[in-house]
Scaffold this motif. Sequence first.
Motif, PDB file in Angstrom:
ATOM      1  N   VAL A  60      90.999  89.899 -52.488  1.00 34.10           N
ATOM      2  CA  VAL A  60      92.423  89.888 -52.866  1.00 34.10           C
ATOM      3  C   VAL A  60      93.296  90.059 -51.655  1.00 34.10           C
ATOM      4  O   VAL A  60      93.377  91.172 -50.817  1.00 34.10           O
ATOM      5  CB  VAL A  60      92.742  90.984 -53.806  1.00 34.10           C
ATOM      6  N   SER A  61      94.296  89.218 -51.129  1.00 37.36           N
ATOM      7  CA  SER A  61      94.865  89.089 -49.911  1.00 37.36           C
ATOM      8  C   SER A  61      96.170  90.143 -50.085  1.00 37.36           C
ATOM      9  O   SER A  61      96.821  90.433 -51.236  1.00 37.36           O
ATOM     10  CB  SER A  61      95.291  87.696 -49.402  1.00 37.36           C
ATOM     11  N   PHE A  62      96.612  90.445 -48.866  1.00 39.02           N
ATOM     12  CA  PHE A  62      97.722  91.289 -48.922  1.00 39.02           C
ATOM     13  C   PHE A  62      98.437  91.268 -47.367  1.00 39.02           C
ATOM     14  O   PHE A  62      97.731  90.957 -46.536  1.00 39.02           O
ATOM     15  CB  PHE A  62      97.562  92.742 -49.337  1.00 39.02           C
ATOM     16  N   TRP A  63      99.740  91.893 -47.283  1.00 38.28           N
ATOM     17  CA  TRP A  63     100.018  91.803 -45.801  1.00 38.28           C
ATOM     18  C   TRP A  63      99.905  93.500 -45.360  1.00 38.28           C
ATOM     19  O   TRP A  63      99.945  94.240 -46.276  1.00 38.28           O
ATOM     20  CB  TRP A  63     101.570  91.546 -45.855  1.00 38.28           C
ATOM     21  N   VAL A  64      99.952  93.873 -44.247  1.00 41.61           N
ATOM     22  CA  VAL A  64      99.762  95.053 -43.485  1.00 41.61           C
ATOM     23  C   VAL A  64     100.918  95.401 -42.936  1.00 41.61           C
ATOM     24  O   VAL A  64     101.457  94.884 -41.850  1.00 41.61           O
ATOM     25  CB  VAL A  64      98.616  95.248 -42.677  1.00 41.61           C
ATOM     26  N   GLU A  65     101.418  96.522 -43.276  1.00 42.17           N
ATOM     27  CA  GLU A  65     102.937  97.144 -42.565  1.00 42.17           C
ATOM     28  C   GLU A  65     102.219  98.181 -41.573  1.00 42.17           C
ATOM     29  O   GLU A  65     102.734  98.016 -40.295  1.00 42.17           O
ATOM     30  CB  GLU A  65     103.571  98.198 -43.556  1.00 42.17           C
ATOM     31  N   ALA A  66     101.015  98.748 -41.692  1.00 42.41           N
ATOM     32  CA  ALA A  66     100.635  99.545 -40.548  1.00 42.41           C
ATOM     33  C   ALA A  66      99.120 100.107 -41.031  1.00 42.41           C
ATOM     34  O   ALA A  66      98.897  99.893 -42.243  1.00 42.41           O
ATOM     35  CB  ALA A  66     101.727 100.955 -40.374  1.00 42.41           C
ATOM     36  N   GLU A  67      98.546 100.226 -39.993  1.00 44.57           N
ATOM     37  CA  GLU A  67      97.087 100.745 -40.324  1.00 44.57           C
ATOM     38  C   GLU A  67      96.585 101.685 -39.082  1.00 44.57           C
ATOM     39  O   GLU A  67      96.788 101.542 -37.857  1.00 44.57           O
ATOM     40  CB  GLU A  67      95.891  99.499 -40.379  1.00 44.57           C
ATOM     41  N   ASP A  68      95.836 102.664 -39.586  1.00 46.50           N
ATOM     42  CA  ASP A  68      95.443 103.817 -38.504  1.00 46.50           C
ATOM     43  C   ASP A  68      93.890 103.860 -38.704  1.00 46.50           C
ATOM     44  O   ASP A  68      93.314 103.919 -39.815  1.00 46.50           O
ATOM     45  CB  ASP A  68      96.094 105.083 -38.665  1.00 46.50           C
ATOM     46  N   LEU A  69      93.192 103.915 -37.578  1.00 47.06           N
ATOM     47  CA  LEU A  69      91.899 104.359 -37.517  1.00 47.06           C
ATOM     48  C   LEU A  69      91.635 105.957 -37.171  1.00 47.06           C
ATOM     49  O   LEU A  69      92.076 106.346 -36.317  1.00 47.06           O
ATOM     50  CB  LEU A  69      90.829 103.440 -36.605  1.00 47.06           C
ATOM     51  N   ALA A  70      90.982 106.585 -37.799  1.00 48.27           N
ATOM     52  CA  ALA A  70      90.582 107.964 -37.369  1.00 48.27           C
ATOM     53  C   ALA A  70      89.008 107.906 -37.212  1.00 48.27           C
ATOM     54  O   ALA A  70      88.361 107.444 -38.182  1.00 48.27           O
ATOM     55  CB  ALA A  70      91.249 108.848 -38.292  1.00 48.27           C
ATOM     56  N   GLY A  71      88.785 108.775 -36.361  1.00 47.20           N
ATOM     57  CA  GLY A  71      87.109 109.050 -36.137  1.00 47.20           C
ATOM     58  C   GLY A  71      86.835 110.046 -35.070  1.00 47.20           C
ATOM     59  O   GLY A  71      87.979 110.736 -34.754  1.00 47.20           O
ATOM     60  N   GLY A  72      85.772 110.123 -34.626  1.00 44.30           N
ATOM     61  CA  GLY A  72      85.581 111.218 -33.403  1.00 44.30           C
ATOM     62  C   GLY A  72      84.322 111.700 -33.580  1.00 44.30           C
ATOM     63  O   GLY A  72      83.511 111.145 -34.022  1.00 44.30           O
ATOM     64  N   LYS A  73      84.096 113.006 -32.985  1.00 39.85           N
ATOM     65  CA  LYS A  73      82.840 113.679 -33.146  1.00 39.85           C
ATOM     66  C   LYS A  73      82.811 114.847 -33.827  1.00 39.85           C
ATOM     67  O   LYS A  73      84.057 115.542 -34.141  1.00 39.85           O
ATOM     68  CB  LYS A  73      82.544 114.215 -31.673  1.00 39.85           C
ATOM     69  N   ARG A  74      81.767 115.175 -34.305  1.00 42.33           N
ATOM     70  CA  ARG A  74      82.134 116.672 -35.166  1.00 42.33           C
ATOM     71  C   ARG A  74      81.318 117.641 -34.220  1.00 42.33           C
ATOM     72  O   ARG A  74      80.535 117.593 -33.806  1.00 42.33           O
ATOM     73  CB  ARG A  74      80.925 116.582 -36.545  1.00 42.33           C
ATOM     74  N   LEU A  75      82.397 118.768 -33.868  1.00 46.58           N
ATOM     75  CA  LEU A  75      81.828 119.787 -32.981  1.00 46.58           C
ATOM     76  C   LEU A  75      81.842 121.230 -33.716  1.00 46.58           C
ATOM     77  O   LEU A  75      82.856 121.405 -34.804  1.00 46.58           O
ATOM     78  CB  LEU A  75      82.830 120.010 -31.977  1.00 46.58           C
ATOM     79  N   ALA A  76      80.773 121.857 -33.453  1.00 49.06           N
ATOM     80  CA  ALA A  76      80.787 123.166 -33.898  1.00 49.06           C
ATOM     81  C   ALA A  76      81.193 124.062 -33.050  1.00 49.06           C
ATOM     82  O   ALA A  76      80.628 123.830 -31.758  1.00 49.06           O
ATOM     83  CB  ALA A  76      79.394 123.445 -34.449  1.00 49.06           C
ATOM     84  N   ARG A  77      82.076 124.893 -33.042  1.00 55.47           N
ATOM     85  CA  ARG A  77      82.654 126.053 -32.115  1.00 55.47           C
ATOM     86  C   ARG A  77      81.896 127.240 -32.403  1.00 55.47           C
ATOM     87  O   ARG A  77      82.333 127.992 -33.498  1.00 55.47           O
ATOM     88  CB  ARG A  77      84.168 126.044 -32.293  1.00 55.47           C
ATOM     89  N   HIS A  78      81.340 127.622 -31.472  1.00 55.06           N
ATOM     90  CA  HIS A  78      80.737 129.042 -31.506  1.00 55.06           C
ATOM     91  C   HIS A  78      81.320 130.037 -30.653  1.00 55.06           C
ATOM     92  O   HIS A  78      81.493 129.885 -29.638  1.00 55.06           O
ATOM     93  CB  HIS A  78      79.305 129.064 -31.162  1.00 55.06           C
TER      94      HIS A  78
END
Length: 152
Positions: free
Chosen positions: A16-34
């Motif tokens: 199903v096609s559409f147009w894109v106004e904006a897109e963001d990618l979120a990611g990174g690392k999982r960090l445990a803070r001790h």
Amino acid sequence: MRDWTKTLRRASFRGVSFWVEAEDLAGGKRLARHEYAGGRTTYLEEMGLATPDFSVTAYLVGDDSDARAILLTQAAQTPGPGRLVLPMDRGQMAYVEGFRRSRSRDRAGYIAFDFTAIPLSTSGGSMLGVADMTTAVLSNLSGASAGFGGFF
């Protein structure tokens, strides 16, 4: 200089096609803070990669935007992952986690969709689903029938 208007892909999910106004990618690392009582330093423990997600603001416009909005809603609610193509990224299998459709009185024919997509991991299972194959076949039947009609 690159002509972006000629190199961007048409966006789609499950065909199903559409147009894109904006897109963001979120990611990174999982960090445990001790953090320790009385301490002045924090020990950081790397726990692997965080699950990435795409936040997409898509829109449909035109005489058939209402019909395509129904198809996009159905595509987002279909079980399992589907093929997501964004204008600057290659196609990939992804799950739509949630979506929001917006319509307003003064913008008849313009329908906005905000959705979050979670890419399927690269470890197996990144095959096209039945809904993706059906959409691809049916969308190309009209072009094929027009081409064969020229032979008779």
